[in-house]
Design an enzyme around this catalytic site. Structure first.
Site, PDB file in Angstrom:
ATOM      1  N   THR A 134       3.972  -9.242  -0.470  1.00  0.00           N
ATOM      2  CA  THR A 134       3.587  -9.270  -1.873  1.00  0.00           C
ATOM      3  C   THR A 134       4.321 -10.401  -2.596  1.00  0.00           C
ATOM      4  O   THR A 134       5.415 -10.752  -2.209  1.00  0.00           O
ATOM      5  CB  THR A 134       3.926  -7.908  -2.503  1.00  0.00           C
ATOM      6  OG1 THR A 134       3.181  -6.918  -1.820  1.00  0.00           O
ATOM      7  CG2 THR A 134       3.608  -7.850  -3.980  1.00  0.00           C
TER       8      THR A 134
ATOM      9  N   SER B  48      -1.371   1.568  -6.409  1.00  0.00           N
ATOM     10  CA  SER B  48      -0.384   0.521  -6.138  1.00  0.00           C
ATOM     11  C   SER B  48       0.922   0.851  -6.834  1.00  0.00           C
ATOM     12  O   SER B  48       0.953   1.567  -7.831  1.00  0.00           O
ATOM     13  CB  SER B  48      -0.920  -0.815  -6.662  1.00  0.00           C
ATOM     14  OG  SER B  48       0.082  -1.781  -6.689  1.00  0.00           O
TER      15      SER B  48
ATOM     16  N   GLY C 106       8.021  -5.467  -3.021  1.00  0.00           N
ATOM     17  CA  GLY C 106       8.953  -4.468  -2.484  1.00  0.00           C
ATOM     18  C   GLY C 106       8.351  -3.103  -2.212  1.00  0.00           C
ATOM     19  O   GLY C 106       9.083  -2.116  -2.089  1.00  0.00           O
TER      20      GLY C 106
HETATM   21  O1  DON Z   1       0.480  -2.404  -4.148  1.00  0.00           O
HETATM   22  C1  DON Z   1       1.401  -1.908  -3.511  1.00  0.00           C
HETATM   23  O2  DON Z   1       2.089  -0.995  -3.953  1.00  0.00           O
HETATM   24  C2  DON Z   1       1.739  -2.494  -2.133  1.00  0.00           C
HETATM   25  N1  DON Z   1       0.540  -3.071  -1.569  1.00  0.00           N
HETATM   26  C3  DON Z   1       2.849  -3.493  -2.265  1.00  0.00           C
HETATM   27  C4  DON Z   1       3.323  -3.986  -0.902  1.00  0.00           C
HETATM   28  C5  DON Z   1       4.536  -4.814  -0.985  1.00  0.00           C
HETATM   29  O3  DON Z   1       5.142  -5.007  -2.034  1.00  0.00           O
HETATM   30  C6  DON Z   1       5.030  -5.340   0.307  1.00  0.00           C
HETATM   31  N2  DON Z   1       5.893  -6.469   0.113  1.00  0.00           N
HETATM   32  N3  DON Z   1       7.047  -6.458  -0.049  1.00  0.00           N
END
Ligand code: DON
Length: 309
Positions: A110, A181, A203
């Site tokens: 992300t 999310s 995160g």
């Molecule tokens: O939207 C969400 O909550 C997840 N797809 C976020 C994933 C994420 O932050 C992974 N990276 N660090």
């Protein structure tokens, strides 16, 4: 950010519960501070996991979740003497109405960026393909990866996803539905709508607590954003009933006190989050602060923003 991101409602619930405590008086990362912090996060995530999902499919009690009166009620459940086991922390607004449930049972990376332009416009953008390299598939000729966002759904309600989140029926998979999310892009407005701070982070499940802690560090502990970004992070997400902390974040005596209050603690092997923040200083200059966990550093303040009408 409103549903299908859970960030806004969960963030507000955590901070509203914490508002009832004099955190600075407790001492930063003291046992009392970490304790009320974890109890607030536990309750907010219990509500997140039980009630939130795509608003095109389920109505949800976000207005109640972010209200002061609800925070007062949730705060009253917290005992300073000891942790409430997560198994005892119920979603605070009763069972999900039957017509919200779906009967179906189905089975890291992300990025955040924050911008303030010369005219004073702000954007706070978090974008995700979920895990590293998404679902590992690229479209021939298109040059981008496909995501594996399906794991943000409760693929099997009651079972943990890759971030250990145990989510409910409102976030179960349905055709055309968007997954819940944790993304929590933040723009803080002061008096007369003046922009004070823009921030956000990747995160997974820790996104919301990272933002809640950053804001609490600024508001409750008077830190500037650089200090608030580098301060050690602590995380609780209701289930698993484990209080996570970054390497060396908590002193041994604080750990001992927290254990005696009933916490299961786990020191993370890695740091969490990668905040990207802009703080508007009192003279109008902009201070950009990239999370030092990933090689970022505070940059020199930019030219003052033009005043806006
Ligand atoms: O939207 C969400 O909550 C997840 N797809 C976020 C994933 C994420 O932050 C992974 N990276 N660090």
């Amino acid at each position: 950010m409103s549903p299908p991101a859970s960030g806004g409602a969960t963030l507000a619930e955590i901070l509203n519960i914490l508002e009832g405590y004099d955190l600075r008086c407790f001492g930063y990362l003291s046992a009392d501070h970490v304790h009320v912090w974890a109890e607030a996060a536990k309750r907010a995530y219990a509500d997140r996991n039980a009630y939130l999902g795509d608003p095109d499919f389920v109505s949800q009690p976000t207005a109640t979740m972010i209200s002061d009166s609800y925070a007062t009620r949730r705060r009253a459940e917290i005992r300073l003497e000891g942790a409430t086991r997560s198994a005892q922390v119920q979603p605070g607004l009763g069972p999900v109405p039957a017509n919200q449930s779906t009967t179906r049972r189905e089975g890291d990376h992300t990025t955040h960026y924050s911008i303030i332009d010369a005219a004073g416009n702000a954007v706070s953008v978090t974008t995700t393909i979920n895990s590293l390299y998404g679902n590992l598939v690229t479209l021939a000729g298109a040059g981008f990866l496909l995501n594996n966002e399906m794991d943000d759904f409760a693929t099997e309600p009651g079972a943990p996803n890759q971030f250990g989140l145990v989510q409910g029926e409102p976030n179960a998979i349905q055709p055309g539905k968007r997954m819940l999310s944790s993304m929590t892009p933040v723009i803080v407005l002061g008096g007369k709508g003046k922009i004070e701070l823009v921030s956000g982070t990747p995160g997974g499940a820790t996104i919301t607590t990272t933002m809640a802690q950053l804001l609490s560090n600024v508001v409750d502990f008077g830190m500037d954003v650089a200090g608030a970004s580098s301060a050690p992070r602590v995380h609780h997400q209701h289930l698993p009933d484990v209080l996570l902390f970054e390497p060396s974040a908590l002193r041994e005596d604080v750990q001992t006190q927290l254990r005696s209050r009933g916490y299961t603690l786990r020191e993370r092997r890695e740091y969490s989050g990668d905040t990207q923040s802009i703080q508007v200083m009192s003279d109008g200059t902009l201070a950009g602060v990239a999370d030092p966990r990933h090689g970022g550093a505070a940059v020199a303040a930019e030219a003052p923003m033009r005043s806006t009408p």
